[in-house]
Motif scaffolding. Structure first.
Motif, short mmCIF file in Angstrom:
data_model
loop_
_atom_site.label_atom_id
_atom_site.label_comp_id
_atom_site.label_asym_id
_atom_site.label_seq_id
_atom_site.Cartn_x
_atom_site.Cartn_y
_atom_site.Cartn_z
N THR A 284 1.62 -4.18 -0.96
CA THR A 284 0.84 -3.80 0.22
C THR A 284 -0.33 -2.89 -0.15
OG1 THR A 284 1.95 -1.74 0.84
CG2 THR A 284 3.03 -3.80 1.46
N VAL A 285 -1.12 -2.59 0.86
CA VAL A 285 -2.26 -1.70 0.68
C VAL A 285 -1.83 -0.29 0.32
CG1 VAL A 285 -3.83 -2.99 2.18
CG2 VAL A 285 -2.30 -1.27 3.18
N MET A 286 -0.55 0.04 0.49
CA MET A 286 -0.05 1.37 0.16
C MET A 286 0.25 1.55 -1.32
SD MET A 286 -0.13 2.98 3.00
CE MET A 286 0.79 4.46 2.60
N SER A 287 0.38 0.47 -2.07
CA SER A 287 0.74 0.59 -3.48
C SER A 287 -0.37 1.28 -4.27
CB SER A 287 1.03 -0.79 -4.08
OG SER A 287 2.33 -1.21 -3.74
N ASN A 288 0.06 2.06 -5.25
CA ASN A 288 -0.84 2.92 -6.00
C ASN A 288 -1.83 2.13 -6.86
OD1 ASN A 288 -1.50 4.96 -8.37
ND2 ASN A 288 -0.65 6.17 -6.69
N LEU A 289 -3.03 2.69 -7.00
CA LEU A 289 -4.03 2.06 -7.87
C LEU A 289 -3.53 1.97 -9.31
CD1 LEU A 289 -7.40 3.62 -6.63
CD2 LEU A 289 -6.83 1.19 -6.72
N GLY A 290 -2.67 2.92 -9.71
CA GLY A 290 -2.12 2.87 -11.05
C GLY A 290 -1.34 1.59 -11.30
N LEU A 291 -0.62 1.11 -10.29
CA LEU A 291 0.10 -0.16 -10.43
C LEU A 291 -0.87 -1.30 -10.62
CD1 LEU A 291 2.61 -2.00 -10.20
CD2 LEU A 291 2.29 -1.96 -7.71
N GLU A 292 -1.93 -1.30 -9.83
CA GLU A 292 -2.92 -2.38 -9.92
C GLU A 292 -3.53 -2.45 -11.32
OE1 GLU A 292 -7.08 -3.71 -7.69
OE2 GLU A 292 -5.66 -2.39 -6.68
N TYR A 293 -3.88 -1.29 -11.89
CA TYR A 293 -4.49 -1.27 -13.21
C TYR A 293 -3.48 -1.61 -14.30
CZ TYR A 293 -8.40 0.93 -10.78
OH TYR A 293 -9.43 1.19 -9.92
N PHE A 294 -2.22 -1.22 -14.12
CA PHE A 294 -1.19 -1.59 -15.08
C PHE A 294 -1.01 -3.11 -15.13
CE2 PHE A 294 3.24 -2.96 -15.61
CZ PHE A 294 3.48 -2.56 -16.91
N LEU A 295 -0.91 -3.73 -13.96
CA LEU A 295 -0.74 -5.18 -13.91
C LEU A 295 -1.95 -5.89 -14.49
CD1 LEU A 295 0.88 -5.55 -10.37
CD2 LEU A 295 2.02 -5.83 -12.57
N GLU A 296 -3.12 -5.36 -14.18
CA GLU A 296 -4.36 -5.96 -14.71
C GLU A 296 -4.34 -5.97 -16.24
OE1 GLU A 296 -8.70 -4.18 -14.80
OE2 GLU A 296 -8.22 -4.88 -12.78
N ALA A 297 -3.86 -4.88 -16.85
CA ALA A 297 -3.78 -4.80 -18.31
C ALA A 297 -2.79 -5.81 -18.88
CB ALA A 297 -3.39 -3.39 -18.73
N GLN A 298 -1.81 -6.22 -18.07
CA GLN A 298 -0.84 -7.23 -18.50
C GLN A 298 -1.33 -8.65 -18.24
OE1 GLN A 298 2.18 -5.96 -19.84
NE2 GLN A 298 1.09 -4.02 -19.57
N GLY A 299 -2.50 -8.77 -17.63
CA GLY A 299 -3.01 -10.09 -17.27
C GLY A 299 -2.41 -10.63 -15.99
N VAL A 300 -1.91 -9.74 -15.16
CA VAL A 300 -1.25 -10.12 -13.91
C VAL A 300 -2.08 -9.62 -12.74
CG1 VAL A 300 0.83 -9.88 -12.49
CG2 VAL A 300 1.02 -10.07 -14.98
N GLY A 301 -2.32 -10.47 -11.77
CA GLY A 301 -3.07 -10.08 -10.59
C GLY A 301 -2.21 -9.34 -9.58
N LEU A 302 -2.86 -8.59 -8.70
CA LEU A 302 -2.16 -7.93 -7.59
C LEU A 302 -2.80 -8.38 -6.29
CD1 LEU A 302 -0.07 -5.84 -6.60
CD2 LEU A 302 -1.89 -4.13 -6.67
N LEU A 303 -2.03 -9.05 -5.46
CA LEU A 303 -2.51 -9.50 -4.15
C LEU A 303 -2.03 -8.50 -3.11
CD1 LEU A 303 -1.87 -13.36 -4.36
CD2 LEU A 303 -3.84 -12.03 -5.14
#
Length: 445
Positions: A284-303
């Motif tokens: 959700t929109v409440m999830s931390n930006l840190g999670l988004e950047y972690f997933l991005e580094a793994q090659g995983v998108g965050l919807l």
């Protein structure tokens, strides 16, 4: 069109208050029963509940409603929400009902409905049921009135299904776990499942009395669990909420681990093992930006989705994803379940702990969260967000955060509150942004 009865997660309110009464429960049973009466088979609805006092009252009222329109009722007693979803599908029921107000205190209760596929009802189904609640519903003929029965093996069925998600041959022998059941629906099934897998288990929050559900315990109040973990020298603490669809963890140091970190771990585990579907995770929109950047580094998108597990699940189904969740601890793993399941998610984390043999404080800290602040402002009137002073404060805060963070202002879907959240690398900036918006809301209230 604005719904009169259904909110973001079923019907919820103060038990015996202005909304959630036995009369309403009776009408919901009749309306939902008639809506799902189709085909020539004998129709069946499965009803579960958590441990709050009003559950008995609502269970009987719903049963009367369903049987009066010709539906048979199967009552399974106190059972987690995900267990009701699972059993609805496995028992070929036409409808599933969970009586619970999730993480709220005992005074509140709610009615959640599941379709025959085990998924929460669509907006269209809810709208049709809403329309029928205030109408005269045709009753069954005397000979066609439904029957009600209580079954005793539901608990074992759910435990077996949850354990099947744990790696074959793996065990929890030697792992010291403190489990907080929030005096809620999982007070029997969760300890039994972990014990059967060999855990060295200490259980708290497992003595429900109808009044103590979620009271200073469970996923919304993990301080007691943290203290117990430290005192017992445990390896990890597990906190569920009242209906066990949420999970919050505590590491061996007594530090709380939220849903974002859990989602990061489960996502990485699924990615490494080749089980992650769709190349992305829903949150959700409440999830931390840190999670988004972690997933991005793994090659995983965050919807990102609006707040609410039903929105997370809708995005997962639309994009073919099998992992999603909320910062609050709703973790949805559609390879195993059709809704959030705290116990199931806990087992996925425990499987990683066992496999890696490292402390929980290392395994569960995959990213550094951005400073994030959430404040709730009580509201007494609707459309407060349209007030010019509030809109100006939001615009100023967004301008100051632009390029450095984000602001989220939204009404709660379950309580008379407006939630104000900001996050950025600069903690002072976060506090200023939240403070000025909250001040404007209070001034306009």
């Amino acid at each position: 069109m604005r719904k009169r009865y259904f909110g973001t997660d079923g019907i919820r309110g103060l038990a015996n208050g202005t909304l959630l009464t036995p009369e309403l429960a009776l009408k919901v049973g009749q309306a939902a029963g008639r809506h799902f009466l189709n085909g020539g088979h004998r129709h069946r609805v499965l009803i579960g509940k958590d441990t709050r006092l009003s559950g008995y009252m609502l269970e009987q009222a719903l049963t009367a409603g369903f049987t009066s329109v010709g539906m048979d009722v199967v009552q399974v007693g106190p059972m987690p929400t995900p267990a009701v979803a699972l059993l609805t599908r496995e028992m070929r029921a036409d409808l599933g009902v969970m009586i619970s107000a999730s993480h709220n205190l005992y005074q509140d209760n709610g009615i959640k409905l599941f379709g025959p596929d085990g998924f929460k009802l669509s907006d269209a189904d809810e709208a049709a049921i809403e329309a029928a609640i205030d109408e005269a519903v045709p009753l069954a003929a005397s000979a066609a009135i439904g029957r009600a029965r209580r079954i005793d093996d539901a608990r074992g069925r759910y435990i077996h299904a949850v354990k099947a998600s744990f790696p074959e041959g793996a065990r929890l022998d030697g792992l010291r776990i403190v489990l907080d059941c929030a005096h809620g629906a999982a007070y029997r099934v969760a300890p039994e499942a972990l014990w059967e897998l060999g855990a060295d288990l200490t259980t708290i929050g497992a003595a429900p009395d109808g009044f103590n559900i979620n009271a200073e315990c469970g996923s919304t109040h993990p301080a007691g669990l943290a203290a117990k973990v430290r005192d017992a020298g445990a390896d990890i603490g597990i906190a569920l909420d009242g209906d066990a669809d949420r999970l919050i963890l505590v590491d061996e140091r007594g530090e709380v681990v939220d849903g974002d970190q859990i989602l990061a771990l489960i996502s990485r585990s699924a990615l490494v093992s080749g089980r992650l579907k769709g190349g992305a995770v829903a949150a959700t929109v409440m999830s931390n930006l840190g999670l988004e950047y972690f997933l991005e580094a793994q090659g995983v998108g965050l919807l990102r989705t609006p707040v609410g597990d039903r929105h997370v699940l809708a995005t997962m189904r639309a994009h073919g994803l099998n992992v999603g969740g909320e910062q609050s601890g709703h973790l949805i793993l559609t390879d195993y379940s059709t809704t959030g399941d705290g116990l199931l998610a806990a087992l996925q984390v425990l499987a990683v702990l066992v496999a890696e043999g490292r402390p929980a404080s290392e395994v569960l800290r995959l990213f550094q969260p951005y400073p994030q602040l959430l404040e709730n402002v009580p509201v007494s009137r609707e459309r407060l967000l349209d007030h010019p002073g509030v809109q100006a404060a939001i615009a100023d805060a967004e301008a100051e955060l632009a390029g450095r963070g984000r602001l989220l202002v939204r009404p709660s879907g379950t309580e008379p509150l407006i939630r104000v959240m900001a996050e950025a690398q600069d903690e002072g900036l976060v506090r200023r942004a939240v403070g000025q918006v909250c001040e404007a809301l209070r001034a306009a209230a």
